[in-house]
Write a protein that holds these residues in place. Sequence first.
Motif, PDB file in Angstrom:
ATOM      1  N   ARG A  84     -17.248  -3.732   7.070  1.00 22.93           N
ATOM      2  CA  ARG A  84     -16.755  -2.280   6.870  1.00 22.93           C
ATOM      3  C   ARG A  84     -17.894  -1.268   7.303  1.00 22.93           C
ATOM      4  NH1 ARG A  84     -12.054  -2.253   4.081  1.00 22.93           N
ATOM      5  NH2 ARG A  84     -12.311  -0.379   3.310  1.00 22.93           N
ATOM      6  N   THR A  92       0.700  -1.156   0.004  1.00 23.78           N
ATOM      7  CA  THR A  92       0.051  -0.064  -0.076  1.00 23.78           C
ATOM      8  C   THR A  92       0.985   1.338  -0.021  1.00 23.78           C
ATOM      9  OG1 THR A  92      -1.625  -1.257   1.219  1.00 23.78           O
ATOM     10  CG2 THR A  92      -1.987   1.179   1.371  1.00 23.78           C
ATOM     11  N   ILE A 141      -4.429  -9.896   1.914  1.00 30.56           N
ATOM     12  CA  ILE A 141      -4.070  -8.921   1.056  1.00 30.56           C
ATOM     13  C   ILE A 141      -2.803  -9.072   0.241  1.00 30.56           C
ATOM     14  CG2 ILE A 141      -3.093  -6.513   1.071  1.00 30.56           C
ATOM     15  CD1 ILE A 141      -4.803  -5.730   3.210  1.00 30.56           C
ATOM     16  N   THR A 188      -7.874  -2.310   0.695  1.00 34.52           N
ATOM     17  CA  THR A 188      -9.002  -1.495   0.419  1.00 34.52           C
ATOM     18  C   THR A 188      -9.153  -0.108   1.008  1.00 34.52           C
ATOM     19  OG1 THR A 188     -10.068  -3.592   0.153  1.00 34.52           O
ATOM     20  CG2 THR A 188     -11.527  -1.833  -0.167  1.00 34.52           C
ATOM     21  N   ASP A 189      -9.349   0.723   0.312  1.00 33.79           N
ATOM     22  CA  ASP A 189      -9.094   2.394   0.738  1.00 33.79           C
ATOM     23  C   ASP A 189     -10.551   2.618   1.541  1.00 33.79           C
ATOM     24  OD1 ASP A 189      -8.544   4.802   1.210  1.00 33.79           O
ATOM     25  OD2 ASP A 189      -9.046   5.599  -0.748  1.00 33.79           O
ATOM     26  N   ASP A 249      -8.008  -7.546   4.733  1.00 35.47           N
ATOM     27  CA  ASP A 249      -8.851  -6.243   4.684  1.00 35.47           C
ATOM     28  C   ASP A 249      -9.991  -6.401   5.752  1.00 35.47           C
ATOM     29  OD1 ASP A 249      -8.303  -4.237   2.989  1.00 35.47           O
ATOM     30  OD2 ASP A 249      -8.771  -5.373   1.300  1.00 35.47           O
TER      31      ASP A 249
END
Lengths: 184, 567
Positions: B425, B20, B506, B512-513, B421
């Motif tokens: 979320r 990242t 990952i 994941t943003d 991740d």
Amino acid sequence: MSLRPLTSPWFHGPAGHEKIWLGCALLWCFVMSLMMPYWHFRGKQNSTGEAYTVAPVAYLARAEAFVKSNRVGTWKNQASNNPLLTELPLVEPAPGGDAYLVARMWQWYPALRLHVGETYRLHLSSLDLQHGFSLQPLNMNFQVIPGYDHVLTITPTSRGEFTIVCNEFCGMGHHLMSGKIFVE
Amino acid sequence: MASSSHNLAAPGTPGRVCGTTGLHVCLDAQRFIKLNAVVGIVFLLLGGIAALGLALTRWQTVHLLPAEWFYRILTFHGLNMLIFWILFFEIAILYFACTTPLNARLYSRKIAWVSFLMMLVGAVMTDTVIIGGKADVMMTSYLPLLAHPGFYLGIILVAVGTLIGVFNFFATLYVAKRDGAYTGSVPIVTFGATAAAIIAVVTLLHGAIVMIPTFTYSMGWTSQPDPEWYRLIWWGLGHQSQQVNVCAMVSVWYLLSHIVLGARPINEAVCRTAFVLYILFINLASAHHLLVDPGVGATWKIWNTSYAMYLAVLASMIHGFTVPAGVEIAMREKGYTSGIFGWVTALPWRNPAFSATVLSVVIFGFLGGITGVTLGTQQINIIAHNTLRIPGHFHVTVVGGTTLAFMGLAYYVVPLIFQRDFIGRGWARAQPWIFGGGITMLSLGMSFAGSMGVSRRSWDIDAQGVYGPAAHLWLGVLGIGGVLAFTGLLIFALLCVGTLFFGAKIQDRAMTDWGTPPALAGSQAGSLAHDHYATKGTMALSLVFLACFAIYYFANWKALADVWPVR
Ligand code: HEM
Ligand SMILES: [Cu+2]
Ligand SMILES: [Cu+2]
């Protein structure tokens, strides 16, 4: 960049908004540090920490003598909500004189009767653990420590019945530990 | 063959490149960041379960636990939260701050193991003794209250283990410099962590000075230390360790605002000086726990309150300005320039790391800081000492401030270090708001009940017969806020642990943003680097803050003036 070493020169003095804020903050810190000495001389409520070392037995003896010579009656608890607080000797110290309060698991002994506008030297000490002198509903709080005779020079300015709550944890009866001060 | 160099980029060094950020990650550091963070979160959860019991007991209408268990769980909560959760997580932060940003390798794996195991054994030992009913003494264990020796021994092990971890941190800094792993000055995050580590050493030494004779006394080997001496030194541990937390929290603020928005300190020199102020001016702040104690004179109290405190307060007021100012500059440079507060509405409020940071800054500053300075004022302490106003204050510093910031950090640490991740979320996005909102309510309930004289550490208030319906109402607010905060805490712990098991791997791709505002067309990074008047919004907010501070401060002097004269 906050995550990588800085390689270009980074030292420069505060400027613009930052400088204004620094000035405001510094000024405010200054005001706050002046408030305490100011209140020490001009204000009426201060904790000077006046204290003398005393052995718990010696303190109890002094308090017993005080109760014996100044006792004016017995205070009986009319409310039935506290099994540890049923009755206490009611003691009236001489105006300007010494008054003794004994903190022990789980009681403040004895009950005091004071006069409004008079000044007393109120002694606080503990026979066992640490306790917290918390005068309600005024909400004045002082620490009580075994081995230390903590002296408050206090002037009641309001009449009525006041309850001393214990606000330092002192074992399983802590929440039941209370005492009384009456002001006439 | 393993390289002897501590430079991560050197061949043969056990490291990887982050998919990242492109930064080097030391695999040893990574392992101990994982271990310490996970164990920290487990203690947070344990302390949280206790917290639920406490909140539902102080809520006088519910009054859940029996007295004995309330006091036991209170001791448990204080230690698991304030000491174990915070220290484990801080060690994780230190290991991060001395490796990746400096491109350096962790000094020693062995030392990291020793530190970790000592802390773990100590914490488990202390918890076992508490739950076994052998240490109903509160975390402060004020003499002559006496606990089972295992209680003190456990705490000593945790403290020494932490010191060893801190040593590993300093050693890593040293060899990184020696081996030229990086050039230039350490970044602000590492600088802040170093300040935290320095204060931690001083703090933990106080801990040793007070805990060792108490332990030997509990074993019957030595005589009882003086209770007032105990308080003085214990608070050298108890209070200064809060400055460690503040340093770590502020470093996390800088780190997260940088990761999310690319924000940078508006003035490195000033921000660093502020960290130095923490180191220099906190040393005698144990004073403000002794403000109504016997045997400690007024001059000593006043001097140690203001000299030590107000320059440290100044430091916090600096960070409280420079962190949002950095964010404002970053947003304006991205092109969000409308009006004074246009940039605020465009902030990534749904990014949990970011919302946690903002809530942490606001709760710590507006609630925690203001109440702390006021309650720690020598004379005002008379109307606050040992009332619920005190936990009302520190639940908006070390919980709403530090803990929430650490939670925010976890939303990046877990994906970047564990390389998975996040699951759930949507829940993660809501979590900081639930926790922050709950803690704010809890704190308001405590503070108002405390203003009505309700004492802290008390199982019941009705036997005293002095507290009316208003006090009971505020205890209800405390209870509801506590349940809400616990819910937030539980969501956090479940998401973290769940992600370790079920989160999508990952490996070498980017995480994941969570959501960051895009730079608008025509904007240019760095365009405001030399504009010192670009932070109008922050300036306005800071002045509002100062006004709130002054009003609260003087209102308390007014309240003090209404009680009986006393000397
Ligand atoms: C779900 C979140 C939390 C809730 C609902 C909560 C609630 C409470 C309650 C009700 C008390 C008892 C107050 C009293 O009667 O004196 C308490 C005490 C305390 N809490 Fe929390 N708390 C939470 C999180 C935390 C965290 C994260 C920390 C530290 C990082 C913390 C540190 C403390 C400390 C140090 C005490 C004082 C213990 C003592 O008096 O010995 N709390 N908390
Ligand atoms: Cu007591
Ligand atoms: Cu008590």
